[in-house]
Design a protein around this motif. Sequence first.
Motif, PDB file in Angstrom:
ATOM      1  N   VAL A  95      44.308  45.959  50.086  1.00  0.00           N
ATOM      2  CA  VAL A  95      44.882  44.700  50.575  1.00  0.00           C
ATOM      3  C   VAL A  95      44.410  43.527  49.715  1.00  0.00           C
ATOM      4  O   VAL A  95      45.111  42.529  49.579  1.00  0.00           O
ATOM      5  N   ASN A  96      43.241  43.657  49.102  1.00  0.00           N
ATOM      6  CA  ASN A  96      42.704  42.586  48.259  1.00  0.00           C
ATOM      7  C   ASN A  96      43.543  42.330  47.010  1.00  0.00           C
ATOM      8  O   ASN A  96      43.303  41.360  46.297  1.00  0.00           O
ATOM      9  N   LEU A  97      44.510  43.176  46.721  1.00  0.00           N
ATOM     10  CA  LEU A  97      45.410  42.924  45.594  1.00  0.00           C
ATOM     11  C   LEU A  97      46.475  41.893  45.944  1.00  0.00           C
ATOM     12  O   LEU A  97      47.108  41.325  45.059  1.00  0.00           O
ATOM     13  N   LEU A  98      46.679  41.647  47.226  1.00  0.00           N
ATOM     14  CA  LEU A  98      47.683  40.666  47.638  1.00  0.00           C
ATOM     15  C   LEU A  98      47.218  39.254  47.274  1.00  0.00           C
ATOM     16  O   LEU A  98      46.042  38.922  47.424  1.00  0.00           O
ATOM     17  N   PRO A  99      48.142  38.414  46.823  1.00  0.00           N
ATOM     18  CA  PRO A  99      47.757  37.061  46.416  1.00  0.00           C
ATOM     19  C   PRO A  99      47.274  36.160  47.553  1.00  0.00           C
ATOM     20  O   PRO A  99      46.790  35.066  47.291  1.00  0.00           O
ATOM     21  N   ILE A 100      47.378  36.606  48.791  1.00  0.00           N
ATOM     22  CA  ILE A 100      46.861  35.803  49.901  1.00  0.00           C
ATOM     23  C   ILE A 100      45.353  35.964  50.060  1.00  0.00           C
ATOM     24  O   ILE A 100      44.729  35.237  50.822  1.00  0.00           O
ATOM     25  N   THR A 101      44.764  36.915  49.331  1.00  0.00           N
ATOM     26  CA  THR A 101      43.314  37.096  49.359  1.00  0.00           C
ATOM     27  C   THR A 101      42.713  36.429  48.130  1.00  0.00           C
ATOM     28  O   THR A 101      43.401  36.149  47.149  1.00  0.00           O
ATOM     29  N   ASN A 102      41.429  36.177  48.166  1.00  0.00           N
ATOM     30  CA  ASN A 102      40.753  35.531  47.036  1.00  0.00           C
ATOM     31  C   ASN A 102      40.863  36.376  45.767  1.00  0.00           C
ATOM     32  O   ASN A 102      41.205  35.865  44.699  1.00  0.00           O
ATOM     33  N   ASP A 103      40.581  37.677  45.865  1.00  0.00           N
ATOM     34  CA  ASP A 103      40.664  38.552  44.697  1.00  0.00           C
ATOM     35  C   ASP A 103      42.088  38.614  44.158  1.00  0.00           C
ATOM     36  O   ASP A 103      42.306  38.516  42.947  1.00  0.00           O
ATOM     37  N   GLY A 104      43.057  38.766  45.036  1.00  0.00           N
ATOM     38  CA  GLY A 104      44.449  38.839  44.617  1.00  0.00           C
ATOM     39  C   GLY A 104      44.917  37.566  43.945  1.00  0.00           C
ATOM     40  O   GLY A 104      45.663  37.596  42.959  1.00  0.00           O
ATOM     41  N   GLU A 105      44.467  36.430  44.456  1.00  0.00           N
ATOM     42  CA  GLU A 105      44.835  35.142  43.863  1.00  0.00           C
ATOM     43  C   GLU A 105      44.266  35.006  42.448  1.00  0.00           C
ATOM     44  O   GLU A 105      44.964  34.582  41.519  1.00  0.00           O
TER      45      GLU A 105
END
Length: 120
Positions: A95-105
Motif C-alpha cells: 500500500v505504501n506504493l500509493l501516492p497517498i502515502t509518504n513513501d508513494g509520494e
Amino acid sequence: MNIMIILNSILTVFIVVIFHELIHFIIAVILKAKPSINFNNFYKPTVLYSRKITDLKIIVITSAPISILFLLGCIIHAGNYVLFLFKIMCLANIVNLLPITNDGEIILFSIMNIISKRKL
C-alpha cells in the motif's frame, strides 16, 4: 477478546513498522545519504536523509522496505496467529506504493523529476 491477542497484535504491528524504517536507514547508509531517525511521533518513527542525492537513490531508499517486506510476507509460513499477522502486515506494505502515502509520494515525485530532466 483475550488481552494477550491484543498485546501480540500491537507488538507485531510495531515490529513491522520498526523493520520498515530500519530498512530505509540501512539502505540510506549503504547509499551514503547521511540518514537520521526522527522520533517526533512515538508510534511512527521516520528516517530522514540528505536531499543532495540522485532521484534514483531516493527511489531505491524509499522502495526498498516495501519490496523486502512484501517479499518476506510472500515467503513466510503463517503457522500461528502472530506469524499470520506478521505476514499480513508485511504484505500490506505494498500500500505504501500509493501516492497517498509518504513513501508513494516520494517515489512518484522522484520519477517525475527523472522524466522531466530527460525531456530537457
